[in-house]
Motif scaffolding. Structure first.
Motif, PDB file in Angstrom:
ATOM      1  N   GLU A  90       0.848  -1.193   0.000  1.00 47.02           N
ATOM      2  CA  GLU A  90       0.000   0.000   0.000  1.00 47.02           C
ATOM      3  C   GLU A  90       0.882   1.241   0.000  1.00 47.02           C
ATOM      4  O   GLU A  90       2.036   1.170   0.424  1.00 47.02           O
ATOM      5  CB  GLU A  90      -0.851   0.044   1.280  1.00 47.02           C
ATOM      6  N   VAL A  91       0.307   2.382  -0.425  1.00 46.04           N
ATOM      7  CA  VAL A  91       1.080   3.627  -0.335  1.00 46.04           C
ATOM      8  C   VAL A  91       1.326   3.946   1.135  1.00 46.04           C
ATOM      9  O   VAL A  91       0.395   3.923   1.954  1.00 46.04           O
ATOM     10  CB  VAL A  91       0.307   4.804  -0.985  1.00 46.04           C
ATOM     11  N   ASP A  92       2.583   4.232   1.473  1.00 54.53           N
ATOM     12  CA  ASP A  92       2.939   4.520   2.867  1.00 54.53           C
ATOM     13  C   ASP A  92       3.006   6.041   3.058  1.00 54.53           C
ATOM     14  O   ASP A  92       4.015   6.688   2.738  1.00 54.53           O
ATOM     15  CB  ASP A  92       4.292   3.865   3.186  1.00 54.53           C
ATOM     16  N   TYR A  93       1.924   6.625   3.603  1.00 55.17           N
ATOM     17  CA  TYR A  93       1.862   8.090   3.755  1.00 55.17           C
ATOM     18  C   TYR A  93       2.800   8.583   4.859  1.00 55.17           C
ATOM     19  O   TYR A  93       3.240   9.721   4.824  1.00 55.17           O
ATOM     20  CB  TYR A  93       0.414   8.539   3.995  1.00 55.17           C
ATOM     21  N   LYS A  94       3.068   7.716   5.828  1.00 55.17           N
ATOM     22  CA  LYS A  94       4.011   8.126   6.890  1.00 55.17           C
ATOM     23  C   LYS A  94       5.393   8.357   6.297  1.00 55.17           C
ATOM     24  O   LYS A  94       6.068   9.340   6.612  1.00 55.17           O
ATOM     25  CB  LYS A  94       4.092   7.053   7.974  1.00 55.17           C
ATOM     26  N   LEU A  95       5.825   7.452   5.434  1.00 59.07           N
ATOM     27  CA  LEU A  95       7.132   7.638   4.788  1.00 59.07           C
ATOM     28  C   LEU A  95       7.102   8.863   3.875  1.00 59.07           C
ATOM     29  O   LEU A  95       8.068   9.620   3.806  1.00 59.07           O
ATOM     30  CB  LEU A  95       7.506   6.398   3.971  1.00 59.07           C
ATOM     31  N   TRP A  96       5.979   9.038   3.182  1.00 60.90           N
ATOM     32  CA  TRP A  96       5.848  10.190   2.263  1.00 60.90           C
ATOM     33  C   TRP A  96       6.047  11.491   3.051  1.00 60.90           C
ATOM     34  O   TRP A  96       6.597  12.461   2.567  1.00 60.90           O
ATOM     35  CB  TRP A  96       4.474  10.154   1.587  1.00 60.90           C
ATOM     36  N   ASN A  97       5.602  11.472   4.315  1.00 69.19           N
ATOM     37  CA  ASN A  97       5.759  12.669   5.152  1.00 69.19           C
ATOM     38  C   ASN A  97       7.220  13.008   5.444  1.00 69.19           C
ATOM     39  O   ASN A  97       7.543  14.163   5.730  1.00 69.19           O
ATOM     40  CB  ASN A  97       5.008  12.491   6.475  1.00 69.19           C
ATOM     41  N   ILE A  98       8.094  12.010   5.382  1.00 65.23           N
ATOM     42  CA  ILE A  98       9.520  12.309   5.593  1.00 65.23           C
ATOM     43  C   ILE A  98      10.004  13.214   4.457  1.00 65.23           C
ATOM     44  O   ILE A  98      10.740  14.177   4.679  1.00 65.23           O
ATOM     45  CB  ILE A  98      10.357  11.009   5.665  1.00 65.23           C
ATOM     46  N   TYR A  99       9.544  12.908   3.249  1.00 66.64           N
ATOM     47  CA  TYR A  99       9.858  13.782   2.110  1.00 66.64           C
ATOM     48  C   TYR A  99       9.232  15.167   2.320  1.00 66.64           C
ATOM     49  O   TYR A  99       9.870  16.198   2.070  1.00 66.64           O
ATOM     50  CB  TYR A  99       9.343  13.143   0.813  1.00 66.64           C
ATOM     51  N   ALA A 100       7.994  15.185   2.812  1.00 63.22           N
ATOM     52  CA  ALA A 100       7.305  16.470   3.039  1.00 63.22           C
ATOM     53  C   ALA A 100       8.078  17.340   4.034  1.00 63.22           C
ATOM     54  O   ALA A 100       8.218  18.554   3.842  1.00 63.22           O
ATOM     55  CB  ALA A 100       5.884  16.219   3.547  1.00 63.22           C
ATOM     56  N   ILE A 134      -2.251  25.970  -0.405  1.00 63.52           N
ATOM     57  CA  ILE A 134      -3.163  25.346  -1.376  1.00 63.52           C
ATOM     58  C   ILE A 134      -4.583  25.167  -0.845  1.00 63.52           C
ATOM     59  O   ILE A 134      -5.529  25.176  -1.603  1.00 63.52           O
ATOM     60  CB  ILE A 134      -2.622  24.001  -1.919  1.00 63.52           C
ATOM     61  N   GLY A 135      -4.707  24.999   0.480  1.00 62.86           N
ATOM     62  CA  GLY A 135      -6.040  24.839   1.053  1.00 62.86           C
ATOM     63  C   GLY A 135      -6.722  26.166   1.340  1.00 62.86           C
ATOM     64  O   GLY A 135      -7.910  26.214   1.656  1.00 62.86           O
ATOM     65  N   LEU A 229      -4.265  18.441  -2.199  1.00 63.67           N
ATOM     66  CA  LEU A 229      -5.284  18.509  -1.136  1.00 63.67           C
ATOM     67  C   LEU A 229      -5.726  17.098  -0.741  1.00 63.67           C
ATOM     68  O   LEU A 229      -5.922  16.801   0.447  1.00 63.67           O
ATOM     69  CB  LEU A 229      -6.501  19.306  -1.611  1.00 63.67           C
ATOM     70  N   PHE A 230      -5.862  16.230  -1.748  1.00 65.75           N
ATOM     71  CA  PHE A 230      -6.209  14.836  -1.455  1.00 65.75           C
ATOM     72  C   PHE A 230      -5.129  14.207  -0.571  1.00 65.75           C
ATOM     73  O   PHE A 230      -5.433  13.526   0.412  1.00 65.75           O
ATOM     74  CB  PHE A 230      -6.365  14.056  -2.771  1.00 65.75           C
ATOM     75  N   LEU A 231      -3.863  14.472  -0.917  1.00 62.71           N
ATOM     76  CA  LEU A 231      -2.770  13.909  -0.105  1.00 62.71           C
ATOM     77  C   LEU A 231      -2.840  14.439   1.326  1.00 62.71           C
ATOM     78  O   LEU A 231      -2.577  13.710   2.281  1.00 62.71           O
ATOM     79  CB  LEU A 231      -1.410  14.234  -0.733  1.00 62.71           C
ATOM     80  N   LYS A 232      -3.212  15.704   1.467  1.00 61.20           N
ATOM     81  CA  LYS A 232      -3.332  16.257   2.828  1.00 61.20           C
ATOM     82  C   LYS A 232      -4.434  15.527   3.598  1.00 61.20           C
ATOM     83  O   LYS A 232      -4.311  15.294   4.800  1.00 61.20           O
ATOM     84  CB  LYS A 232      -3.601  17.755   2.762  1.00 61.20           C
ATOM     85  N   SER A 233      -5.477  15.165   2.893  1.00 54.55           N
ATOM     86  CA  SER A 233      -6.560  14.421   3.572  1.00 54.55           C
ATOM     87  C   SER A 233      -6.079  13.052   4.025  1.00 54.55           C
ATOM     88  O   SER A 233      -6.684  12.411   4.888  1.00 54.55           O
ATOM     89  CB  SER A 233      -7.778  14.284   2.651  1.00 54.55           C
ATOM     90  N   LYS A 234      -4.981  12.592   3.464  1.00 51.41           N
ATOM     91  CA  LYS A 234      -4.391  11.300   3.851  1.00 51.41           C
ATOM     92  C   LYS A 234      -3.325  11.474   4.931  1.00 51.41           C
ATOM     93  O   LYS A 234      -2.634  10.521   5.288  1.00 51.41           O
ATOM     94  CB  LYS A 234      -3.749  10.625   2.637  1.00 51.41           C
ATOM     95  N   GLY A 235      -3.117  12.725   5.375  1.00 54.30           N
ATOM     96  CA  GLY A 235      -2.165  12.951   6.462  1.00 54.30           C
ATOM     97  C   GLY A 235      -0.842  13.566   6.046  1.00 54.30           C
ATOM     98  O   GLY A 235       0.039  13.756   6.892  1.00 54.30           O
ATOM     99  N   ILE A 236      -0.683  13.876   4.747  1.00 53.37           N
ATOM    100  CA  ILE A 236       0.566  14.528   4.318  1.00 53.37           C
ATOM    101  C   ILE A 236       0.572  15.955   4.873  1.00 53.37           C
ATOM    102  O   ILE A 236      -0.396  16.702   4.735  1.00 53.37           O
ATOM    103  CB  ILE A 236       0.682  14.526   2.777  1.00 53.37           C
ATOM    104  N   GLU A 237       1.686  16.327   5.482  1.00 49.84           N
ATOM    105  CA  GLU A 237       1.707  17.557   6.290  1.00 49.84           C
ATOM    106  C   GLU A 237       1.950  18.836   5.485  1.00 49.84           C
ATOM    107  O   GLU A 237       1.670  19.925   5.966  1.00 49.84           O
ATOM    108  CB  GLU A 237       2.798  17.435   7.362  1.00 49.84           C
ATOM    109  N   LYS A 238       2.536  18.723   4.315  1.00 48.01           N
ATOM    110  CA  LYS A 238       2.888  19.924   3.535  1.00 48.01           C
ATOM    111  C   LYS A 238       2.215  19.888   2.170  1.00 48.01           C
ATOM    112  O   LYS A 238       1.631  18.877   1.789  1.00 48.01           O
ATOM    113  CB  LYS A 238       4.414  20.012   3.348  1.00 48.01           C
ATOM    114  N   ASP A 239       2.368  20.992   1.424  1.00 50.86           N
ATOM    115  CA  ASP A 239       1.761  21.081   0.090  1.00 50.86           C
ATOM    116  C   ASP A 239       2.684  20.401  -0.923  1.00 50.86           C
ATOM    117  O   ASP A 239       3.355  21.074  -1.716  1.00 50.86           O
ATOM    118  CB  ASP A 239       1.582  22.550  -0.326  1.00 50.86           C
ATOM    119  N   ILE A 240       2.719  19.110  -0.878  1.00 56.36           N
ATOM    120  CA  ILE A 240       3.649  18.415  -1.773  1.00 56.36           C
ATOM    121  C   ILE A 240       2.990  17.197  -2.414  1.00 56.36           C
ATOM    122  O   ILE A 240       1.973  16.697  -1.941  1.00 56.36           O
ATOM    123  CB  ILE A 240       4.927  17.937  -1.031  1.00 56.36           C
TER     124      ILE A 240
END
Ligand code: SF4
Ligand code: SF4
Length: 262
Positions: A90-100, A134-135, A229-240
């Motif tokens: 599955e897509v790992d949003y927690k890891l994606w946040n490290i990039y954010a 963006i929001g 914005l969709f990514l933010k709804s998944k918990g991504i912390e920044k506009d990325i």
């Protein structure tokens, strides 16, 4: 000292100082120079108005004599892997946040560096592109009046070419590089503009239908904003998002050439 030598000397001083800043912060990056007028002429009218208001009474003399310094610093190789990582299936949003968070950290370093360079060389710093907006807007067009395009500066300063993903593609760092700008009131040794080398590559189009259909969508950047914005709804912390950066760095025709520190 003739004018050209004075420009070269000053350009070297600025470049040397930038590399000192890079070294002391442990970052990797690049720097280039272009004319204030060249950038002004290429900006959207709404951004031209913003540039006029930022520079105020200096505007006319900057048009004749001024320069823009583009500075960029890079992500690390490992940061790129965290974008849309699917190692567990599955897509790992927690890891994606490290990039954010790295996006945020690079912005802060760039903002400090642009202030340091501006203080030392009599300039005006233009911060890295801000996140967190963006929001707060209803359409991406509202965003354009808030920023000056660092990409226009970077491309005219020879740092990279405009890729099919509309990001600035550096010969070594791909588009895994973020930018800030400093305006200075004197001429510098200009670099040549970078022309596109994307050629037949489609790696970024293959991962993003908005990029692929950018010529037929009313404004693909609005689709991009909504996806963030969709990514933010998944918990991504920044506009990325970053998928088109990962595709360029890891899957493009230049994937063997591009390199970032681990
Ligand atoms: S940031 Fe994401 S949504 Fe936006 S253009 Fe790149 S891949 Fe597409
Ligand atoms: S992925 Fe390929 S086509 Fe897209 S910007 Fe990078 S080099 Fe250009």
């Amino acid at each position: 000292m003739n004018n050209q030598r004075a420009e070269a000397t000053r350009s070297e001083e600025i470049t040397r100082y930038f590399h000192q800043l890079l070294k002391s912060s442990g970052e990797e990056g690049d720097i280039g120079f272009t004319k204030f007028r060249t950038v002004f002429d290429e900006l959207m009218p709404i951004q031209q108005e913003k540039l006029k208001s930022i520079t105020g009474t200096q505007f006319e003399s900057l048009l004749n004599e001024g320069s823009m310094i583009s500075i960029g610093i890079t992500y690390r190789d490992r940061n790129i892997n965290f974008i849309e990582s699917k190692d567990s299936g599955e897509v790992d949003y927690k890891l994606w946040n490290i990039y954010a968070r790295e996006y945020d950290r690079l912005n802060q370093i760039l903002n400090q560096m642009s202030r340091d360079i501006a203080d030392r060389f009599d300039g005006i710093p233009l911060k890295a592109t801000m996140g967190g907006l963006i929001g707060k807007i209803d359409h991406v067009k509202e965003y354009f009046e808030m920023v000056i395009s660092h990409r226009v500066v970077a491309e005219n300063a020879g740092i990279g070419w405009r890729g099919k993903n509309q990001l600035t593609i550096h010969e070594k760092f791909s588009c895994a590089i973020r930018f800030a700008t400093i305006i200075v009131p004197y001429p510098l040794s200009m670099s040549d503009r970078s022309e596109s080398k994307c050629g037949s590559c489609t790696a970024c189009e293959d991962v993003c239908t908005f990029i692929k259909n950018r010529d037929i969508l009313p404004d693909y950047r609005e689709n991009c904003r909504r996806y963030m914005l969709f990514l933010k709804s998944k918990g991504i912390e920044k506009d990325i998002c970053g998928k088109c950066i990962k595709a360029c760095y890891q899957s493009s025709i230049f994937k063997e050439v591009f390199s970032l520190r681990s």
